[in-house]
Structure formats: structure tokens, C-alpha cells
Design an enzyme around this catalytic site. Structure first.
Site, PDB file in Angstrom:
ATOM      1  N   GLY A 183       0.847  -1.200   0.000  1.00 38.78           N
ATOM      2  CA  GLY A 183       0.000   0.000   0.000  1.00 38.78           C
ATOM      3  C   GLY A 183       0.878   1.244   0.000  1.00 38.78           C
ATOM      4  O   GLY A 183       0.538   2.276   0.583  1.00 38.78           O
TER       5      GLY A 183
ATOM      6  N   SER B 220       1.513   3.403  -2.225  1.00 34.81           N
ATOM      7  CA  SER B 220       1.062   4.616  -2.910  1.00 34.81           C
ATOM      8  C   SER B 220      -0.112   5.254  -2.155  1.00 34.81           C
ATOM      9  O   SER B 220      -0.618   6.290  -2.552  1.00 34.81           O
ATOM     10  CB  SER B 220       0.613   4.275  -4.336  1.00 34.81           C
ATOM     11  OG  SER B 220      -0.493   3.398  -4.276  1.00 34.81           O
ATOM     12  N   GLY B 221      -0.539   4.613  -1.092  1.00 30.44           N
ATOM     13  CA  GLY B 221      -1.790   5.025  -0.434  1.00 30.44           C
ATOM     14  C   GLY B 221      -1.669   6.236   0.478  1.00 30.44           C
ATOM     15  O   GLY B 221      -0.584   6.728   0.780  1.00 30.44           O
TER      16      GLY B 221
ATOM     17  N   LEU C  71      -2.487   6.497   3.723  1.00 30.22           N
ATOM     18  CA  LEU C  71      -1.894   6.277   5.045  1.00 30.22           C
ATOM     19  C   LEU C  71      -0.366   6.368   4.970  1.00 30.22           C
ATOM     20  O   LEU C  71       0.275   7.025   5.781  1.00 30.22           O
ATOM     21  CB  LEU C  71      -2.290   4.899   5.591  1.00 30.22           C
ATOM     22  CG  LEU C  71      -1.638   4.596   6.931  1.00 30.22           C
ATOM     23  CD1 LEU C  71      -2.419   5.224   8.068  1.00 30.22           C
ATOM     24  CD2 LEU C  71      -1.484   3.107   7.159  1.00 30.22           C
TER      25      LEU C  71
ATOM     26  N   ASP D 173      -2.916   0.182  16.986  1.00 28.52           N
ATOM     27  CA  ASP D 173      -3.999   1.050  17.443  1.00 28.52           C
ATOM     28  C   ASP D 173      -3.270   2.351  17.770  1.00 28.52           C
ATOM     29  O   ASP D 173      -2.562   2.428  18.781  1.00 28.52           O
ATOM     30  CB  ASP D 173      -4.691   0.494  18.680  1.00 28.52           C
ATOM     31  CG  ASP D 173      -5.863   1.374  19.082  1.00 28.52           C
ATOM     32  OD1 ASP D 173      -5.677   2.611  19.156  1.00 28.52           O
ATOM     33  OD2 ASP D 173      -6.966   0.852  19.318  1.00 28.52           O
ATOM     34  N   HIS D 174      -3.394   3.340  16.907  1.00 31.91           N
ATOM     35  CA  HIS D 174      -2.485   4.489  17.055  1.00 31.91           C
ATOM     36  C   HIS D 174      -2.716   5.260  18.356  1.00 31.91           C
ATOM     37  O   HIS D 174      -1.847   6.005  18.792  1.00 31.91           O
ATOM     38  CB  HIS D 174      -2.532   5.408  15.822  1.00 31.91           C
ATOM     39  CG  HIS D 174      -3.709   6.306  15.743  1.00 31.91           C
ATOM     40  ND1 HIS D 174      -4.968   5.860  15.389  1.00 31.91           N
ATOM     41  CD2 HIS D 174      -3.850   7.634  15.976  1.00 31.91           C
ATOM     42  CE1 HIS D 174      -5.804   6.876  15.412  1.00 31.91           C
ATOM     43  NE2 HIS D 174      -5.159   7.971  15.760  1.00 31.91           N
TER      44      HIS D 174
ATOM     45  N   GLU E 212     -14.465  14.753  17.941  1.00 24.75           N
ATOM     46  CA  GLU E 212     -13.748  15.277  16.771  1.00 24.75           C
ATOM     47  C   GLU E 212     -14.526  16.439  16.180  1.00 24.75           C
ATOM     48  O   GLU E 212     -15.754  16.443  16.190  1.00 24.75           O
ATOM     49  CB  GLU E 212     -13.604  14.199  15.704  1.00 24.75           C
ATOM     50  CG  GLU E 212     -12.730  13.055  16.126  1.00 24.75           C
ATOM     51  CD  GLU E 212     -12.465  12.138  14.944  1.00 24.75           C
ATOM     52  OE1 GLU E 212     -11.503  12.402  14.212  1.00 24.75           O
ATOM     53  OE2 GLU E 212     -13.233  11.189  14.744  1.00 24.75           O
TER      54      GLU E 212
ATOM     55  N   HIS F  60     -10.022   2.089  19.802  1.00 24.73           N
ATOM     56  CA  HIS F  60      -9.422   3.141  20.631  1.00 24.73           C
ATOM     57  C   HIS F  60     -10.067   3.236  22.019  1.00 24.73           C
ATOM     58  O   HIS F  60      -9.372   3.283  23.032  1.00 24.73           O
ATOM     59  CB  HIS F  60      -9.537   4.499  19.942  1.00 24.73           C
ATOM     60  CG  HIS F  60      -9.042   4.502  18.520  1.00 24.73           C
ATOM     61  ND1 HIS F  60      -7.941   3.780  18.127  1.00 24.73           N
ATOM     62  CD2 HIS F  60      -9.497   5.134  17.409  1.00 24.73           C
ATOM     63  CE1 HIS F  60      -7.740   3.977  16.830  1.00 24.73           C
ATOM     64  NE2 HIS F  60      -8.672   4.790  16.373  1.00 24.73           N
TER      65      HIS F  60
HETATM   66  C1  BG6 Z   1      -8.984   6.758  13.267  1.00 27.39           C
HETATM   67  C2  BG6 Z   1     -10.379   6.774  12.706  1.00 27.39           C
HETATM   68  O1  BG6 Z   1      -8.661   5.485  13.753  1.00 27.39           O
HETATM   69  O2  BG6 Z   1      -8.882   7.712  14.312  1.00 27.39           O
HETATM   70  C3  BG6 Z   1     -10.763   8.152  12.232  1.00 27.39           C
HETATM   71  O3  BG6 Z   1     -10.473   5.844  11.629  1.00 27.39           O
HETATM   72  C4  BG6 Z   1     -10.525   9.183  13.318  1.00 27.39           C
HETATM   73  O4  BG6 Z   1     -12.123   8.188  11.816  1.00 27.39           O
HETATM   74  C5  BG6 Z   1      -9.127   9.057  13.897  1.00 27.39           C
HETATM   75  O5  BG6 Z   1     -10.693  10.482  12.760  1.00 27.39           O
HETATM   76  C6  BG6 Z   1      -8.941   9.939  15.108  1.00 27.39           C
HETATM   77  O6  BG6 Z   1      -7.612   9.904  15.492  1.00 27.39           O
HETATM   78  P1  BG6 Z   1      -6.917  11.128  16.237  1.00 27.39           P
HETATM   79  O7  BG6 Z   1      -5.520  10.692  16.453  1.00 27.39           O
HETATM   80  O8  BG6 Z   1      -7.036  12.308  15.297  1.00 27.39           O
HETATM   81  O9  BG6 Z   1      -7.689  11.350  17.493  1.00 27.39           O
END
Ligand code: BG6
Length: 491
Positions: A13, A15-16, A18, A179-180, A218, A242
């Protein structure tokens, strides 16, 4: 200088979106800090027929808004990137990849280490993993690790299928599920806060805590991701991953030590106390909403690629009850939504009220509950509210907050979530990644909420730029609670 890591990193991925928005900037920062330096190469794959030169231009372009760039460093960095056009279903293409990896390993001295990064549509994850195995891309000399992006399935069944196809090629200790949120400073900091302060540790339970509230608000709408979002909704997009991970970090027992094994053991134990709901409980304790248009912004149903009759939720609020002895009777209230008044990721711990206020006798009834709020983003820090006396001769009470915030300069200089997580994967540290038992428990929980909604539940509409639907307030009021004012307070 950070310890240099050697690896051939293959990005499926390449070229994507992310890769461009998150991965290349993160890899660049690792290069700048010396975690990546001489002994690495990145192979980007995608279907398009690009040359290495064209690909390197894309890398340069993705760094345009990055801090701390200069032409020389950027060029040196981009020189480590190679492109390979790739059809994920074509076995021959994996042989080409294997040969390229070997060649680059010899050229850069990557010590046989392989990091495979899946940054493309999840439906291809299983196919790629099985080809990696069948075409022998796994190195025999160094490590083999797989980094895999969310979404990890769309329900328990698909997550399980995906897991099976991955585990045919990789052992659990080689899989790094992203899971960022686990890469965020204040999420990592939550563990330090909980487990290094004797002041907090003994009171972190049902005897002292009344309720816990997690808010992931958000300001942005669905942006260009309607295609994905229509099939996901906020429940799958934000709650299964999350929010559940945040619940784990807030609620789990203290790990025996700070090692990946012990941290995951604590989390697993906690998730074993996440009960599987009945549909009635889900109906009662979970509400969904969707944003409407405002004078300046489109409503969800008017967004590009959204069905004008879509029932997809852009907002979720719910009550989670753990059957863990430490938390019996303590509700975890969660809420998340798009197009809300502001971006705010916050965790509020509300302590129980005072049993007896001696100042009642002199007419000062204003003792409030103590609250610890952890500000995850955009502000980073915490505030503990204490009751005190108003200055003056009378015994009037007031709330005096003790606040700490990291300065914006410190925040800007700190590594971003993806940078931390890729560094962890390169170093073989799985602490901040999710493991299969966590996915299993959280999907089983979420599936029931999804089913209850699919069988018929109100969709509470809310105005763009508002604080979400009134139904979310009613959910708490029904049980005698209310949302912490932190998010509703515009400042
Ligand atoms: C992502 C979701 O995992 O987290 C998005 O797919 C969301 O929809 C994003 O906007 C929010 O992340 P952060 O780091 O901006 O709070």
C-alpha cells in the site's frame, strides 16, 4: 543518539493515503533521530507501475509539511526507497519481492531482518500473509515481523478469519496490530500516572471512584473516507479499538512489571471481565447519532459517497459495566463523535462524594466531588480538582484545580504516535500493540451493540458543531450521573 535499527521494510500500500500522511513522515523522523540510518531500505508496493525515481518524488512530497527537513537529509532518506509494482494475488510478484529484499539486504547490511507493513484495504491482509509464507519471503536469519493496520475485521467472525490467515504465516509474537491511540503520549503517560503515584494507586477502585468518562470528540466530519465509513460507523471505527484500549489502560490491574508480556496479561485479565451483553442491555445502554448540516457544513447524508438515507452512526455514547471485583458498580461512560464543537480527547475520573461535610453547619454546602481529568489531545496534561476555602473571613468553599500541561513546544518536539509505534516494531517491543485476545473480547462485546441497533434503534440527529445529541445526556441522567463539563466548556 538512538540505537540504529537494521531492517528491510516492505510496505504493502506504498502509494496510499496512510503511507503518505503517516508512514513516510514517521520513517523520516526515525531517520533524522538515527533510529534508521545506513542499514535499512524501504520497498513500497502497489499496483501502479512507478519507477524508483517517481516513488522517491512521492516520498519527498509527503515530507513537505514536516518539521526539521532540509534537502540534504530528505535526499539521503529518499535514497533508501525502492518501488515494486505488485499484484497481491500474483504469486510470481512475491518472488520478485523476495529477490529484491535479498538484494537490498546485501546492499545495506539489514542482517536478515524483515518488517512487513500492511497499509492497504484489509480485505487483502489474509492473501498477503499467506503468500508471504508460501513464496518464502520470511527470512531465516533475522526477525520477521508483521505490522497490521486497523480495521482488524468488521465483527468477531471476520476478525477471527483474518487472524487465522495471519497466524498461518506469523506467530502472535511477530504480529504488531496498530492502534495508534496506544502511541499517544498521554495514553502511554496514563500508566505512569496510575502506577507511580502512591497517592492514586490505593484509591483507584469502586470504593473511591464513582464513574469514569471517556470522550473522543472530533471537530472534523467524515472527510474523504465515506466509502469506508459507510461500512464501519463510529462504533467500529472508534469504540471497538481506541475506546476499548483506553478503558483497559484506565481499569486494568497493575502489571507485575513493565514488560509487553505483563502489560498484555493485565489487559487480558481486564477484558475477561468485559461481559458479553444481552441485546436488551445493549439497547438500554448504548445510543447512536448522526450529524446534520449547519449553515456552513454538510450533514452526513449529504456528504460525497454517502447514501442519502444512510443510518450509519457518526456518534456513539454508551455505558460499559465491567464485572471485575475492583469495578463492580462503577459505570464507564464513553462518547465519541464527528463534527462536534471541538476536538477533545479526555478521560475524567470522578471520585465519590464526601460522606459528611462539616462546613454544612456554617452554610458552606459547596463541596464538589474531586475529579482527575487526563487531557490526551489537543491539550496534554491533567487537572485534579480539590475543594478549598474561598479567601476571606467566612468559611465558603470553592474548587481549586491543580493543573499540569505540557507546553506546545515540548509537544511539537515529541515523536508522533506512528513514529513511536514503528520504532517499537523495529525494536521488537509489543507493549503498545494489540493482541488477539483483546480483539476477540472487544469484538464480541461490540457485535451485540451492533446487532441491537441493526434490529432497530433510534438514530439521534445532532447539529454539526454541537455537543452531540441530547440522548447522550439522558443516558447518564437516567442513572443519576452527568457528563464532566470539560468538553462542554468551550475554553
Ligand atoms: C482513526 C479513525 O482510527 O482515528 C478516524 O479511523 C478518526 O475516523 C481518527 O478520525 C482519530 O484519530 P486522532 O488521532 O485524530 O484522534
Amino acid at each position: 543518539m538512538a540505537k540504529e535499527q537494521a531492517s528491510i521494510i516492505t510496505i504493502f500500500g506504498g502509494s496510499g493515503d496512510l503511507a503518505r500522511r503517516k508512514l513516510y513522515p514517521a520513517l523520516y523522523q526515525l531517520f533524522r533521530r538515527g533510529v534508521l540510518r545506513d542499514h535499512f531500505a524501504v520497498i513500497g508496493t502497489a499496483r501502479r507501475p512507478w519507477s524508483d525515481e517517481y516513488y522517491r518524488d512521492i516520498i519527498r512530497e509527503s515530507l513537505q509539511d514536516e518539521p526539521n527537513t532540509d534537502d540534504e537529509t530528505v535526499s539521503a532518506f529518499a535514497g533508501h526507497f525502492y518501488y515494486q509494482s505488485h499484484d497481491v494475488t500474483d504469486a510470481d510478484h512475491y518472488i520478485t519481492l523476495k529477490n529484491l529484499s535479498q538484494k537490498l539486504d546485501d546492499q545495506y547490511g539489514a542482517q536478515g531482518n524483515r518488517l512487513f507493513y500492511m497499509a492497504m484495504a484489509p480485505r487483502f491482509f489474509g492473501t498477503i500473509a499467506s503468500h508471504i509464507r508460501s513464496e518464502n519471503l520470511l527470512s531465516k536469519k533475522g526477525y520477521n515481523r508483521l505490522v497490521i493496520e486497523k480495521p482488524f475485521g468488521r465483527d468477531f467472525k471476520t476478525a477471527q478469519d483474518l487472524n487465522e490467515s495471519i497466524s498461518a504465516a506469523f506467530n502472535e509474537d511477530q504480529v504488531y496490530r496498530i492502534d495508534h491511540y496506544l502511541g499517544k503520549e498521554m495514553v502511554q503517560g496514563l500508566l505512569a500516572l496510575r502506577f507511580t503515584n502512591p497517592l492514586l494507586t490505593p484509591i483507584w477502585n469502586k470504593d473511591y471512584i464513582s464513574d469514569i468518562q471517556i470522550t473522543l470528540a472530533e471537530k472534523v466530519g467524515v472527510e474523504e473516507r465515506a466509502g469506508y465509513y459507510e461500512t464501519a460507523g463510529a462504533l467500529r471505527d472508534m469504540v471497538q479499538n481506541h475506546i476499548m484500549q483506553l478503558i483497559a489502560y484506565v481499569a486494568m490491574e497493575q502489571p507485575a512489571s513493565f514488560t509487553p508480556e505483563e502489560v498484555h496479561a493485565s489487559k487480558n485479565k481486564l477484558f475477561s471481565h468485559l461481559p458479553v451483553l444481552t441485546e436488551e442491555e445493549a439497547q438500554k445502554n448504548w445510543i447512536r447519532g448522526q450529524y446534520l448540516a449547519s449553515s456552513t457544513q454538510k450533514g452526513y447524508r449529504q456528504e460525497d459517497n454517502v447514501d442519502p438515507k444512510s443510518d450509519t452512526e457518526t456518534y456513539v455514547a454508551g455505558r460499559v459495566d465491567l464485572d471485575d471485583p475492583r469495578w463492580v458498580g462503577v459505570p464507564f461512560f464513553i462518547r465519541t463523535g464527528k463534527r462536534l464543537a471541538k476536538k477533545a480527547t479526555e478521560i475524567a475520573i470522578n471520585f465519590k462524594p464526601l460522606a459528611h461535610n462539616i462546613f454544612d453547619a456554617v452554610g458552606s454546602k459547596d463541596a464538589r466531588v474531586n475529579r482527575l481529568t487526563v487531557y490526551v489531545e489537543p491539550e496534554q496534561g491533567y487537572t485534579l480538582t480539590l475543594n478549598g476555602k474561598t479567601i476571606g473571613a467566612d468559611y465558603d468553599l470553592r474548587q481549586n484545580p491543580l493543573s499540569f500541561r505540557y507546553s506546545q513546544d515540548v509537544i511539537n518536539a515529541a515523536p508522533e504516535a506512528y513514529e513511536r509505534l514503528i520504532r517499537d516494531a523495529l525494536r521488537g517491543d509489543q507493549t503498545n500493540f494489540t493482541r488477539w485476545p483483546e480483539q476477540e473480547a472487544t469484538w464480541q462485546y461490540i457485535d451485540v451493540v451492533r446487532k441491537a441497533w441493526d434490529d432497530g434503534a433510534d438514530l439521534a440527529m445532532y447539529n454539526s458543531g454541537s455537543h452531540g445529541p441530547a440522548a447522550a445526556d439522558k443516558l447518564l441522567e437516567r442513572d443519576g450521573y452527568s457528563w464532566a463539563e470539560t468538553f462542554t466548556n468551550e475554553n
